[in-house]
Design an enzyme around this catalytic site. Structure first.
Site, PDB file in Angstrom:
ATOM      1  N   ASP A   6      15.058  19.220  45.765  1.00 41.14           N
ATOM      2  CA  ASP A   6      13.972  19.097  44.789  1.00 41.14           C
ATOM      3  C   ASP A   6      13.538  20.495  44.386  1.00 41.14           C
ATOM      4  O   ASP A   6      13.374  21.360  45.247  1.00 41.14           O
ATOM      5  CB  ASP A   6      12.782  18.343  45.397  1.00 41.14           C
ATOM      6  CG  ASP A   6      13.146  16.898  45.672  1.00 41.14           C
ATOM      7  OD1 ASP A   6      13.611  16.224  44.727  1.00 41.14           O
ATOM      8  OD2 ASP A   6      13.003  16.462  46.824  1.00 41.14           O
TER       9      ASP A   6
ATOM     10  N   PHE B  62       4.341  11.838  53.826  1.00 38.52           N
ATOM     11  CA  PHE B  62       5.743  12.161  53.624  1.00 38.52           C
ATOM     12  C   PHE B  62       6.486  10.966  53.004  1.00 38.52           C
ATOM     13  O   PHE B  62       7.301  11.120  52.101  1.00 38.52           O
ATOM     14  CB  PHE B  62       6.337  12.560  54.973  1.00 38.52           C
ATOM     15  CG  PHE B  62       7.647  13.246  54.860  1.00 38.52           C
ATOM     16  CD1 PHE B  62       7.781  14.376  54.067  1.00 38.52           C
ATOM     17  CD2 PHE B  62       8.762  12.767  55.531  1.00 38.52           C
ATOM     18  CE1 PHE B  62       9.000  15.013  53.942  1.00 38.52           C
ATOM     19  CE2 PHE B  62       9.985  13.390  55.414  1.00 38.52           C
ATOM     20  CZ  PHE B  62      10.110  14.510  54.620  1.00 38.52           C
TER      21      PHE B  62
ATOM     22  N   HIS C   7      21.471   8.510  62.521  1.00 39.22           N
ATOM     23  CA  HIS C   7      21.156   9.934  62.302  1.00 39.22           C
ATOM     24  C   HIS C   7      19.651  10.077  62.532  1.00 39.22           C
ATOM     25  O   HIS C   7      18.854   9.468  61.808  1.00 39.22           O
ATOM     26  CB  HIS C   7      21.523  10.320  60.862  1.00 39.22           C
ATOM     27  CG  HIS C   7      21.138  11.713  60.472  1.00 39.22           C
ATOM     28  ND1 HIS C   7      21.928  12.817  60.743  1.00 39.22           N
ATOM     29  CD2 HIS C   7      20.040  12.206  59.823  1.00 39.22           C
ATOM     30  CE1 HIS C   7      21.342  13.919  60.271  1.00 39.22           C
ATOM     31  NE2 HIS C   7      20.190  13.572  59.719  1.00 39.22           N
TER      32      HIS C   7
ATOM     33  N   GLU D 217      19.105  15.739  63.418  1.00 37.03           N
ATOM     34  CA  GLU D 217      18.766  16.722  62.383  1.00 37.03           C
ATOM     35  C   GLU D 217      17.642  17.650  62.843  1.00 37.03           C
ATOM     36  O   GLU D 217      16.650  17.198  63.413  1.00 37.03           O
ATOM     37  CB  GLU D 217      18.348  15.959  61.118  1.00 37.03           C
ATOM     38  CG  GLU D 217      17.930  16.871  59.975  1.00 37.03           C
ATOM     39  CD  GLU D 217      17.674  16.091  58.694  1.00 37.03           C
ATOM     40  OE1 GLU D 217      18.490  15.214  58.335  1.00 37.03           O
ATOM     41  OE2 GLU D 217      16.651  16.356  58.053  1.00 37.03           O
TER      42      GLU D 217
ATOM     43  N   SER E  72      24.092  11.537  65.119  1.00 36.78           N
ATOM     44  CA  SER E  72      23.781  12.928  64.784  1.00 36.78           C
ATOM     45  C   SER E  72      22.275  13.152  64.836  1.00 36.78           C
ATOM     46  O   SER E  72      21.485  12.205  64.740  1.00 36.78           O
ATOM     47  CB  SER E  72      24.334  13.253  63.389  1.00 36.78           C
ATOM     48  OG  SER E  72      23.969  12.261  62.463  1.00 36.78           O
TER      49      SER E  72
HETATM   50  P1  FAD Z   1      21.085  13.069  43.784  1.00 37.33           P
HETATM   51  O1  FAD Z   1      22.107  12.223  44.427  1.00 37.33           O
HETATM   52  O2  FAD Z   1      21.537  14.049  42.757  1.00 37.33           O
HETATM   53  O3  FAD Z   1      20.006  12.066  43.122  1.00 37.33           O
HETATM   54  C1  FAD Z   1      18.764  12.548  42.639  1.00 37.33           C
HETATM   55  C2  FAD Z   1      18.200  11.621  41.556  1.00 37.33           C
HETATM   56  O4  FAD Z   1      18.967  11.758  40.349  1.00 37.33           O
HETATM   57  C3  FAD Z   1      18.276  10.136  41.891  1.00 37.33           C
HETATM   58  O5  FAD Z   1      17.159   9.508  41.323  1.00 37.33           O
HETATM   59  C4  FAD Z   1      19.560   9.664  41.217  1.00 37.33           C
HETATM   60  O6  FAD Z   1      19.520   8.281  40.874  1.00 37.33           O
HETATM   61  C5  FAD Z   1      19.624  10.550  39.991  1.00 37.33           C
HETATM   62  N1  FAD Z   1      21.016  10.934  39.648  1.00 37.33           N
HETATM   63  C6  FAD Z   1      21.988  11.331  40.509  1.00 37.33           C
HETATM   64  N2  FAD Z   1      23.118  11.651  39.865  1.00 37.33           N
HETATM   65  C7  FAD Z   1      22.883  11.456  38.551  1.00 37.33           C
HETATM   66  C8  FAD Z   1      23.673  11.618  37.393  1.00 37.33           C
HETATM   67  N3  FAD Z   1      24.939  12.077  37.448  1.00 37.33           N
HETATM   68  N4  FAD Z   1      23.086  11.325  36.188  1.00 37.33           N
HETATM   69  C9  FAD Z   1      21.803  10.881  36.116  1.00 37.33           C
HETATM   70  N5  FAD Z   1      21.013  10.705  37.201  1.00 37.33           N
HETATM   71  C10 FAD Z   1      21.536  11.005  38.405  1.00 37.33           C
HETATM   72  N6  FAD Z   1      16.089  18.112  50.687  1.00 37.33           N
HETATM   73  C11 FAD Z   1      16.097  19.454  50.875  1.00 37.33           C
HETATM   74  O7  FAD Z   1      15.528  20.188  50.085  1.00 37.33           O
HETATM   75  N7  FAD Z   1      16.751  20.013  51.955  1.00 37.33           N
HETATM   76  C12 FAD Z   1      17.428  19.254  52.863  1.00 37.33           C
HETATM   77  O8  FAD Z   1      17.997  19.790  53.823  1.00 37.33           O
HETATM   78  C13 FAD Z   1      17.439  17.838  52.671  1.00 37.33           C
HETATM   79  N8  FAD Z   1      18.119  17.029  53.526  1.00 37.33           N
HETATM   80  C14 FAD Z   1      18.178  15.688  53.278  1.00 37.33           C
HETATM   81  C15 FAD Z   1      18.972  14.878  54.107  1.00 37.33           C
HETATM   82  C16 FAD Z   1      19.074  13.514  53.887  1.00 37.33           C
HETATM   83  C17 FAD Z   1      19.947  12.678  54.786  1.00 37.33           C
HETATM   84  C18 FAD Z   1      18.343  12.913  52.817  1.00 37.33           C
HETATM   85  C19 FAD Z   1      18.394  11.432  52.583  1.00 37.33           C
HETATM   86  C20 FAD Z   1      17.557  13.705  51.988  1.00 37.33           C
HETATM   87  C21 FAD Z   1      17.478  15.093  52.194  1.00 37.33           C
HETATM   88  N9  FAD Z   1      16.734  15.938  51.356  1.00 37.33           N
HETATM   89  C22 FAD Z   1      16.731  17.293  51.555  1.00 37.33           C
HETATM   90  C23 FAD Z   1      15.960  15.370  50.232  1.00 37.33           C
HETATM   91  C24 FAD Z   1      16.757  15.348  48.914  1.00 37.33           C
HETATM   92  O9  FAD Z   1      17.091  16.647  48.527  1.00 37.33           O
HETATM   93  C25 FAD Z   1      15.892  14.684  47.859  1.00 37.33           C
HETATM   94  O10 FAD Z   1      15.763  13.313  48.136  1.00 37.33           O
HETATM   95  C26 FAD Z   1      16.325  14.906  46.406  1.00 37.33           C
HETATM   96  O11 FAD Z   1      15.282  14.428  45.572  1.00 37.33           O
HETATM   97  C27 FAD Z   1      17.580  14.171  46.010  1.00 37.33           C
HETATM   98  O12 FAD Z   1      18.704  14.723  46.536  1.00 37.33           O
HETATM   99  P2  FAD Z   1      20.107  13.921  46.408  1.00 37.33           P
HETATM  100  O13 FAD Z   1      21.148  14.775  46.950  1.00 37.33           O
HETATM  101  O14 FAD Z   1      19.965  12.555  46.931  1.00 37.33           O
HETATM  102  O15 FAD Z   1      20.213  13.874  44.797  1.00 37.33           O
END
Ligand code: FAD
Length: 281
Positions: free
Chosen positions: A105, A212, A262, A14, A12
């Site tokens: 974030d 970054f 990806h 991005e 894929s």
């Molecule tokens: P989560 O999985 O929620 O994790 C975030 C943090 O919280 C981690 O430290 C985790 O250990 C902790 N955590 C998770 N669940 C819990 C819980 N239930 N209780 C306590 N702690 C918890 N950002 C954007 O803004 N837009 C995008 O389009 C985007 N695309 C991305 C695509 C990919 C493939 C990746 C790897 C990252 C992308 N990001 C994007 C960045 C991402 O949004 C950030 O890394 C963000 O800080 C974490 O998102 P996450 O979904 O991994 O969060």
């Protein structure tokens, strides 16, 4: 787990949603060049807090109209259930069935985290609202998410997303293959059998890459940093070094069982095409 819906082909590319007309025209060209490689899907990022909501939607709908699936990213930070429900509905209406579900974030200046705290809550919500309609991809962090309490807790949090119904994961980019293999071993030991696709960041320059990487917790090994620094402003040398290095990384990952790749294209075709050609995919 929803593994009956697991995709079989996992290459894929991005994009981010362009902001200007020139950006839109450029992306159209980049898309055409990369579409020839027949990827499983293109994904389009989403500005946390909904800042690119319409542009992400338009970009995804355009791509899908051109014949290859498109997967919008969707981040839940600073969102309400109603916002997310509306977005999911608009994608369903356009027959978009893949989604990359993220926390995102909180943008600086935005105070409220909204109605979702973590990505596992978003995955749960998508399943509750739309059943098995969406093929859900989530983020994985072989080098550990920068805000994580520690590696174990971060892995447990990854598992929560899988248990909530994720079909596949895409990793943050990395240059240490061992971190990925260790993560995959942990998945096997914990009964996680969804594909975890390595995220690949081509190297085309280094100032921005360093900045970054600091922010997103991707490690640039010392030897790599020192080499990159030694090229100074010689972009060609940086690109040649980056191409060799990332090709080798991809080859090693695929040779050792990675289920696909990806590419973070940064809306450029050439760096990804060069790696692809080297890999003879
Ligand atoms: P989560 O999985 O929620 O994790 C975030 C943090 O919280 C981690 O430290 C985790 O250990 C902790 N955590 C998770 N669940 C819990 C819980 N239930 N209780 C306590 N702690 C918890 N950002 C954007 O803004 N837009 C995008 O389009 C985007 N695309 C991305 C695509 C990919 C493939 C990746 C790897 C990252 C992308 N990001 C994007 C960045 C991402 O949004 C950030 O890394 C963000 O800080 C974490 O998102 P996450 O979904 O991994 O969060």
């Amino acid at each position: 787990m929803h593994s009956q819906n697991t995709p079989s082909q996992l290459f894929s590319f991005e994009f981010y949603p362009p902001k200007t007309e020139e950006g839109v025209a450029n992306l159209q060209m980049v898309h055409n060049q990369l579409a020839r490689l027949n990827p499983d899907f293109f994904s389009v990022t989403f500005g946390a807090g909904g800042s690119t909501r319409d542009k992400t939607f338009d970009t995804v709908v355009n791509i899908q109209a051109n014949g290859i699936s498109a997967a919008p990213h969707l981040s839940c930070v600073a969102s309400t259930r109603k916002n997310i429900r509306d977005i999911l509905k608009s994608y369903q209406e356009k027959n978009i069935s893949k989604i990359v579900a993220l926390r995102g974030d909180l943008p600086s200046g935005m105070m409220s985290a909204g109605e979702f705290r973590y990505a596992n809550e978003l995955v749960e919500f998508i399943r509750k609202e739309t059943g098995d309609y969406f093929q859900i991809h989530v983020a994985a962090y072989p080098e550990v998410h920068p805000q994580a309490v520690n590696g174990n807790e971060d892995f447990k949090n990854f598992k929560r997303k899988v248990n909530a119904g994720a079909n596949a994961a895409i990793t943050q980019y990395f240059y240490n293959a061992e971190a990925y293999f260790y993560f995959i071993d942990a998945c096997e030991k914990n009964g996680i059998d969804i594909p975890v696709v390595p995220g690949i960041m081509p190297i085309t320059q280094y100032t921005q890459l360093f900045r970054f990487s600091e922010m997103c917790g991707a490690d640039i090994p010392r030897w790599m940093r020192k080499r990159l620094e030694s090229f100074g402003d010689d972009r060609q040398a940086i690109q040649a070094f980056g191409l060799d290095l990332v090709t080798e990384l991809c080859q090693r990952l695929l040779d050792n069982g990675a289920p696909g790749l990806h590419f973070y294209t940064m809306n450029q075709a050439a760096p990804t095409l060069a790696i692809w050609e080297n890999l003879k995919l």
